[in-house]
Design an enzyme around this catalytic site. Structure first.
Site, mmCIF file in Angstrom:
data_model
loop_
_atom_site.group_PDB
_atom_site.id
_atom_site.type_symbol
_atom_site.label_atom_id
_atom_site.label_comp_id
_atom_site.label_asym_id
_atom_site.label_seq_id
_atom_site.Cartn_x
_atom_site.Cartn_y
_atom_site.Cartn_z
ATOM 1 N N GLU A 24 33.934 23.755 41.547
ATOM 2 C CA GLU A 24 34.695 22.533 41.393
ATOM 3 C C GLU A 24 33.786 21.621 41.441
ATOM 4 O O GLU A 24 34.090 20.658 40.765
ATOM 5 C CB GLU A 24 35.637 22.623 42.516
ATOM 6 C CG GLU A 24 37.017 23.345 42.238
ATOM 7 C CD GLU A 24 38.182 23.027 41.253
ATOM 8 O OE1 GLU A 24 38.190 21.722 41.154
ATOM 9 O OE2 GLU A 24 38.924 23.814 40.498
ATOM 10 N N CYS B 182 39.509 35.632 40.180
ATOM 11 C CA CYS B 182 39.891 34.404 40.480
ATOM 12 C C CYS B 182 39.329 33.681 38.984
ATOM 13 O O CYS B 182 38.212 34.193 38.493
ATOM 14 C CB CYS B 182 38.589 33.895 41.359
ATOM 15 S SG CYS B 182 38.881 32.107 41.809
ATOM 16 N N THR B 183 40.162 32.846 38.596
ATOM 17 C CA THR B 183 40.206 32.274 37.294
ATOM 18 C C THR B 183 39.093 31.285 37.391
ATOM 19 O O THR B 183 38.491 30.681 36.231
ATOM 20 C CB THR B 183 41.420 31.673 36.838
ATOM 21 O OG1 THR B 183 41.744 30.521 37.643
ATOM 22 C CG2 THR B 183 42.340 32.536 36.464
ATOM 23 N N HIS B 184 38.512 30.981 38.415
ATOM 24 C CA HIS B 184 37.205 30.024 38.311
ATOM 25 C C HIS B 184 36.075 30.868 38.065
ATOM 26 O O HIS B 184 35.062 30.086 37.337
ATOM 27 C CB HIS B 184 36.887 29.562 39.733
ATOM 28 C CG HIS B 184 37.766 28.217 40.062
ATOM 29 N ND1 HIS B 184 39.319 28.210 40.411
ATOM 30 C CD2 HIS B 184 37.670 26.950 40.423
ATOM 31 C CE1 HIS B 184 39.538 27.052 40.706
ATOM 32 N NE2 HIS B 184 38.808 26.355 40.664
ATOM 33 N N CYS C 180 46.165 31.958 38.161
ATOM 34 C CA CYS C 180 45.695 31.618 39.463
ATOM 35 C C CYS C 180 45.851 33.018 40.179
ATOM 36 O O CYS C 180 47.166 33.194 40.581
ATOM 37 C CB CYS C 180 45.934 30.514 40.306
ATOM 38 S SG CYS C 180 45.538 30.159 42.005
ATOM 39 N N ASN C 181 44.978 33.643 40.556
ATOM 40 C CA ASN C 181 45.111 34.980 41.197
ATOM 41 C C ASN C 181 45.671 34.800 42.640
ATOM 42 O O ASN C 181 46.592 35.629 43.174
ATOM 43 C CB ASN C 181 43.662 35.694 41.443
ATOM 44 C CG ASN C 181 43.211 36.218 40.107
ATOM 45 O OD1 ASN C 181 43.565 37.606 39.675
ATOM 46 N ND2 ASN C 181 42.730 35.612 39.182
ATOM 47 N N ASP D 242 47.199 26.292 37.580
ATOM 48 C CA ASP D 242 46.140 26.949 38.624
ATOM 49 C C ASP D 242 46.067 25.899 39.718
ATOM 50 O O ASP D 242 46.483 24.799 39.709
ATOM 51 C CB ASP D 242 44.772 26.950 37.851
ATOM 52 C CG ASP D 242 43.751 27.511 38.813
ATOM 53 O OD1 ASP D 242 44.057 28.187 39.532
ATOM 54 O OD2 ASP D 242 42.720 26.760 38.911
ATOM 55 N N SER D 243 45.541 26.292 40.775
ATOM 56 C CA SER D 243 45.496 25.413 42.081
ATOM 57 C C SER D 243 44.265 24.252 41.565
ATOM 58 O O SER D 243 44.414 23.281 42.297
ATOM 59 C CB SER D 243 44.700 26.213 43.278
ATOM 60 O OG SER D 243 43.376 26.554 42.755
ATOM 61 N N GLY E 175 42.618 29.328 48.072
ATOM 62 C CA GLY E 175 42.278 30.650 48.526
ATOM 63 C C GLY E 175 41.883 30.743 50.054
ATOM 64 O O GLY E 175 42.051 31.776 50.782
HETATM 65 N N1 DGL Z 1 41.454 29.818 40.508
HETATM 66 C C1 DGL Z 1 42.207 30.555 41.669
HETATM 67 C C2 DGL Z 1 42.388 32.045 41.927
HETATM 68 O O1 DGL Z 1 42.284 32.405 40.551
HETATM 69 C C3 DGL Z 1 42.144 29.845 42.741
HETATM 70 C C4 DGL Z 1 41.007 29.521 43.677
HETATM 71 C C5 DGL Z 1 41.482 28.600 44.857
HETATM 72 O O2 DGL Z 1 42.304 27.677 44.709
HETATM 73 O O3 DGL Z 1 40.821 29.080 46.052
HETATM 74 O O4 DGL Z 1 42.493 32.607 42.665
#
Ligand code: DGL
Length: 253
Positions: free
Chosen positions: A154, A186-188, A70-71, A7-8, A40
């Site tokens: 975050e 988004c995995t966040h 990470c999407n 992931d990012s 993103g």
């Molecule tokens: N968690 C990430 C996703 O699924 C990335 C969010 C990001 O880095 O902006 O998109």
């Protein structure tokens, strides 16, 4: 069996958590690009460069498979990642997400779908284009970018009143629709699932982790039958010293 979860930043932990629950005997390598999060809001060129660099590092770690948790990375740079990984299988949360939504829509294609994600994910139109191709009819798919959420998550503002207000701001335009599927692309966002549930009463709020688990289980049947000893997690963060309360949360996995 060693699986890389990429992931990012620390958002991919939501996927790692599900994987670890279902596959305690796997060894995991968690790669969080904490030096460059968020992806993103970055350009396609920048995201592709970062994903390629991360994939090369992961490939050098000799893993058996990689999960792009990470999407944003999946929507913009899946090809670059697969090219680097070569014959190593790559599982993407986006493919799993589209398959998850498809399963639900097959039962009721009139349900509105609201895809919530980063700017890069939403502007790529990956979800709406794929779903429209699968159903071949004009299904109601809406995509909403929520750029403030990743930095707030975050920062650890998961239960902060500002978080609820921000989620409501991003979703209020959809309250006039009949309740449908709100997909967390988004995995966040699973960290703040309850904020979405509160903001969108009656909507089914889902993410793609369950289907990633299902696919991986299907492809690892023999290993799972033959191996019962507990695996471990190796953490590879591109900035180890970055302050993120989520790093603390990760220790609980
Ligand atoms: N968690 C990430 C996703 O699924 C990335 C969010 C990001 O880095 O902006 O998109």
């Amino acid at each position: 069996m060693r699986i890389a979860v990429f992931d990012s930043g620390m958002g991919g932990i939501t996927v790692l958590k599900e994987l670890r629950k279902s596959f305690p005997q796997f060894n995991f390598l968690y790669y969080g690009d904490t030096a460059n999060v968020p992806y993103g809001t970055k350009s396609h060129t920048q995201i592709k460069t970062l994903v390629k660099a991360a994939s090369i590092e992961i490939k050098n770690k000799k893993v058996d498979a990689m999960v792009i948790a990470c999407n944003t990375a999946s929507c913009i740079a899946l090809d670059e990642c697969c090219e680097v990984m070569g014959e190593t299988p790559v599982y993407s949360v986006v493919e799993a997400g589209i398959a998850t939504i498809t399963r639900i829509l097959k039962k009721d294609p009139s349900k509105p779908v609201l895809v919530l994600g980063t700017k890069a994910t939403v502007r790529s139109k990956t979800y709406s284009t794929s779903l429209k191709n699968i159903f071949d009819v004009n299904i109601p798919v809406y995509e909403q970018e929520c750029p403030l959420l990743v930095p707030m998550i975050e920062e650890g503002w998961i239960n902060h009143p500002i978080m609820q207000q921000t989620v409501e701001e991003y979703t209020k335009a959809y309250l006039s629709l009949s309740p449908g599927i709100a997909f967390l692309a988004c995995t966040h966002y699973p960290w703040i699932k309850s904020a979405f549930e509160k903001a969108l009463p009656g909507w089914q709020v889902i993410d793609s982790a369950a289907l990633v688990v299902e696919t991986l289980a299907e492809n690892s049947k023999t290993f799972l039958l033959e191996n019962k000893t507990a695996g471990n997690i190796e953490w590879l963060l591109t900035d180890q010293e970055v302050f993120s309360p989520l790093i603390e949360l990760s220790k609980e996995i």
